[in-house]
Design a protein around this motif. Sequence first.
Motif, PDB file in Angstrom:
ATOM      1  N   ASP A 273      35.734 -12.385 109.889  1.00  0.00           N
ATOM      2  CA  ASP A 273      35.912 -12.159 111.328  1.00  0.00           C
ATOM      3  C   ASP A 273      36.488 -10.771 111.570  1.00  0.00           C
ATOM      4  N   GLY A 274      36.030 -10.176 112.655  1.00  0.00           N
ATOM      5  CA  GLY A 274      36.561  -8.866 113.023  1.00  0.00           C
ATOM      6  C   GLY A 274      35.550  -7.757 112.876  1.00  0.00           C
ATOM      7  N   LEU A 275      34.397  -8.046 112.280  1.00  0.00           N
ATOM      8  CA  LEU A 275      33.361  -7.026 112.117  1.00  0.00           C
ATOM      9  C   LEU A 275      32.037  -7.603 112.586  1.00  0.00           C
ATOM     10  N   SER A 276      31.478  -7.015 113.636  1.00  0.00           N
ATOM     11  CA  SER A 276      30.210  -7.483 114.189  1.00  0.00           C
ATOM     12  C   SER A 276      29.106  -6.519 113.795  1.00  0.00           C
ATOM     13  N   LEU A 277      28.040  -7.056 113.192  1.00  0.00           N
ATOM     14  CA  LEU A 277      26.934  -6.238 112.708  1.00  0.00           C
ATOM     15  C   LEU A 277      25.630  -6.694 113.338  1.00  0.00           C
ATOM     16  N   ASP A 278      24.651  -5.792 113.332  1.00  0.00           N
ATOM     17  CA  ASP A 278      23.303  -6.111 113.776  1.00  0.00           C
ATOM     18  C   ASP A 278      22.328  -5.748 112.670  1.00  0.00           C
ATOM     19  N   VAL A 279      21.164  -6.409 112.685  1.00  0.00           N
ATOM     20  CA  VAL A 279      20.124  -6.076 111.721  1.00  0.00           C
ATOM     21  C   VAL A 279      19.733  -4.610 111.906  1.00  0.00           C
ATOM     22  N   GLY A 280      19.759  -3.869 110.819  1.00  0.00           N
ATOM     23  CA  GLY A 280      19.464  -2.439 110.870  1.00  0.00           C
ATOM     24  C   GLY A 280      20.692  -1.564 110.750  1.00  0.00           C
ATOM     25  N   ASP A 281      21.888  -2.125 111.052  1.00  0.00           N
ATOM     26  CA  ASP A 281      23.114  -1.353 110.897  1.00  0.00           C
ATOM     27  C   ASP A 281      23.372  -1.042 109.430  1.00  0.00           C
ATOM     28  N   ARG A 282      24.128   0.005 109.195  1.00  0.00           N
ATOM     29  CA  ARG A 282      24.509   0.375 107.833  1.00  0.00           C
ATOM     30  C   ARG A 282      25.973   0.003 107.596  1.00  0.00           C
ATOM     31  N   VAL A 283      26.225  -0.518 106.426  1.00  0.00           N
ATOM     32  CA  VAL A 283      27.585  -0.919 106.067  1.00  0.00           C
ATOM     33  C   VAL A 283      27.899  -0.350 104.689  1.00  0.00           C
ATOM     34  N   ALA A 284      29.125   0.106 104.505  1.00  0.00           N
ATOM     35  CA  ALA A 284      29.500   0.758 103.256  1.00  0.00           C
ATOM     36  C   ALA A 284      30.599  -0.023 102.560  1.00  0.00           C
ATOM     37  N   GLY A 285      30.571   0.025 101.245  1.00  0.00           N
ATOM     38  CA  GLY A 285      31.645  -0.535 100.437  1.00  0.00           C
ATOM     39  C   GLY A 285      32.326   0.588  99.690  1.00  0.00           C
ATOM     40  N   VAL A 289      39.902   2.628  93.792  1.00  0.00           N
ATOM     41  CA  VAL A 289      40.284   2.862  92.391  1.00  0.00           C
ATOM     42  C   VAL A 289      39.296   3.790  91.712  1.00  0.00           C
ATOM     43  N   THR A 290      38.007   3.453  91.821  1.00  0.00           N
ATOM     44  CA  THR A 290      36.976   4.269  91.170  1.00  0.00           C
ATOM     45  C   THR A 290      36.458   5.377  92.076  1.00  0.00           C
ATOM     46  N   GLY A 291      36.692   5.248  93.386  1.00  0.00           N
ATOM     47  CA  GLY A 291      36.179   6.234  94.320  1.00  0.00           C
ATOM     48  C   GLY A 291      34.722   6.037  94.662  1.00  0.00           C
ATOM     49  N   LEU A 292      34.119   4.912  94.235  1.00  0.00           N
ATOM     50  CA  LEU A 292      32.709   4.671  94.492  1.00  0.00           C
ATOM     51  C   LEU A 292      32.495   4.205  95.936  1.00  0.00           C
ATOM     52  N   THR A 293      31.493   4.777  96.583  1.00  0.00           N
ATOM     53  CA  THR A 293      31.097   4.359  97.921  1.00  0.00           C
ATOM     54  C   THR A 293      29.588   4.260  97.972  1.00  0.00           C
ATOM     55  N   VAL A 294      29.079   3.092  98.375  1.00  0.00           N
ATOM     56  CA  VAL A 294      27.633   2.885  98.469  1.00  0.00           C
ATOM     57  C   VAL A 294      27.316   2.289  99.834  1.00  0.00           C
ATOM     58  N   THR A 295      26.296   2.850 100.496  1.00  0.00           N
ATOM     59  CA  THR A 295      25.889   2.379 101.810  1.00  0.00           C
ATOM     60  C   THR A 295      24.617   1.542 101.701  1.00  0.00           C
ATOM     61  N   ALA A 296      24.603   0.410 102.400  1.00  0.00           N
ATOM     62  CA  ALA A 296      23.428  -0.460 102.415  1.00  0.00           C
ATOM     63  C   ALA A 296      23.114  -0.842 103.855  1.00  0.00           C
ATOM     64  N   VAL A 297      22.015  -1.557 104.050  1.00  0.00           N
ATOM     65  CA  VAL A 297      21.542  -1.901 105.385  1.00  0.00           C
ATOM     66  C   VAL A 297      21.600  -3.414 105.598  1.00  0.00           C
ATOM     67  N   VAL A 298      21.998  -3.833 106.794  1.00  0.00           N
ATOM     68  CA  VAL A 298      21.993  -5.251 107.145  1.00  0.00           C
ATOM     69  C   VAL A 298      20.544  -5.688 107.323  1.00  0.00           C
ATOM     70  N   LEU A 299      20.082  -6.603 106.471  1.00  0.00           N
ATOM     71  CA  LEU A 299      18.692  -7.031 106.482  1.00  0.00           C
ATOM     72  C   LEU A 299      18.467  -8.327 107.259  1.00  0.00           C
ATOM     73  N   LYS A 300      19.458  -9.173 107.325  1.00  0.00           N
ATOM     74  CA  LYS A 300      19.277 -10.464 107.991  1.00  0.00           C
ATOM     75  C   LYS A 300      20.587 -10.899 108.644  1.00  0.00           C
ATOM     76  N   LYS A 301      20.449 -11.558 109.801  1.00  0.00           N
ATOM     77  CA  LYS A 301      21.603 -12.119 110.494  1.00  0.00           C
ATOM     78  C   LYS A 301      21.349 -13.610 110.679  1.00  0.00           C
ATOM     79  N   ILE A 302      22.303 -14.434 110.313  1.00  0.00           N
ATOM     80  CA  ILE A 302      22.158 -15.887 110.357  1.00  0.00           C
ATOM     81  C   ILE A 302      23.266 -16.456 111.243  1.00  0.00           C
TER      82      ILE A 302
END
Length: 410
Positions: A273-285, A289-302
Amino acid sequence: MVDLICADENGVPFHAVSDCLFDCAWGSGENDFELTLYDGTVLPDRGLVYVDGTEVGGIVDHMKDELSDGVSVVTYSGRSWHGMLAGKVLQPDSGQDYLKVSGPVNQVLSNLLARISLSDVFKVRADSTKTIPTFQFDRYCTAYDGIRRMLAANDLKLMFQEVDGTVWMYAQPIVAHDDTVDSDLVDFSITKDYRRTNHMIGLGKGDLRNRLVVHYYADGSGKVSKTRTFGGRDEIAAVYDYSSAEKDELDKQTKKQLQDLQGAGAVDVTVYDGLSLDVGDRVAGCDHVTGLTVTAVVLKKIVKLSGGLLSVSYEVGDAASSKTEYSNYTSSSSSSSSGSTGGGVSLTAGRGLSISGGTITAEVASEDLDAVRQVAESADRTASGFAAQIGKANQTAEDAKNVADAAKTV
């Protein structure tokens, strides 16, 4: 408490229900819903169901009634708003190879709805002032895939909202949730790819030394061109076989194949809760610690509704599959104006066979018929020999029967 609104085919509501089990999804892979009612409500054919003021809803296509121990459970299913677009096909105009559009995005969407006869279901809301430059759709793509690709090419996402019986369709800018995703809002796992396929060799028409060959390369940022960046241990090559392609088509499809394979890695996200996304939006992790950041796309909303409580979950694709599904490509790998069978499909003509476009022709030579005739004659002689033997055996059996009958008489 959240109510599910039941309406007739014109969107006029006649019932609100919370005692139900409703599961609605849209995006990649499925664009449908299933609804189980427990209060005896009967929905009409082509009726609509929706959560007022939201993107959740669709049209009833099927009904199943199960009676067990005197208790009736009725389950309805159908297409979500997105699924209604997925059930339509965008066709080129007569005499044209491809369907092309351009102009203000709201006008383009209105024209596309009219083309697929859904103007009576959806109304276009003027939420965007963007203009679509000339966009070429894949040949005979679904309206859903085509519209989403067109919008994604212009950093837009497809949205729906039902308000007071009207289902609005509109485009909004894609949102990149790069700064809002942290350990307080999501759990995630990150996979980082240091090297992907970076050299694609495309093989087109021709044989042996006359075979049409093109080369495309990807650099460290995933940009694809005809300039080689990696060699030696850093090069990862692959072959794309499109044996019916001419030069222009082979260039286009080979480049697309390599672009589809580019990406920085993958992120699997569980959103709280607290994060609202739509199909097509980009979300990053991001892992501090490692400094890794990867961006992906919201493919499905259920979205699920049970007992008046609404829950939302998402499927987030990795960077590569996100690129593959909704990219900025305007070419088609399924067909071309020359009538090819599509990207990556290889048909090889053998002896007596010829292939032209999508037609395979067989020619039988006289020597082929002679060979078949010889086999048939040999089989006939063999069968005749067996027939003679069978005749003799039948006569012997008849003689034996007569002897037996005579012995029995004596």
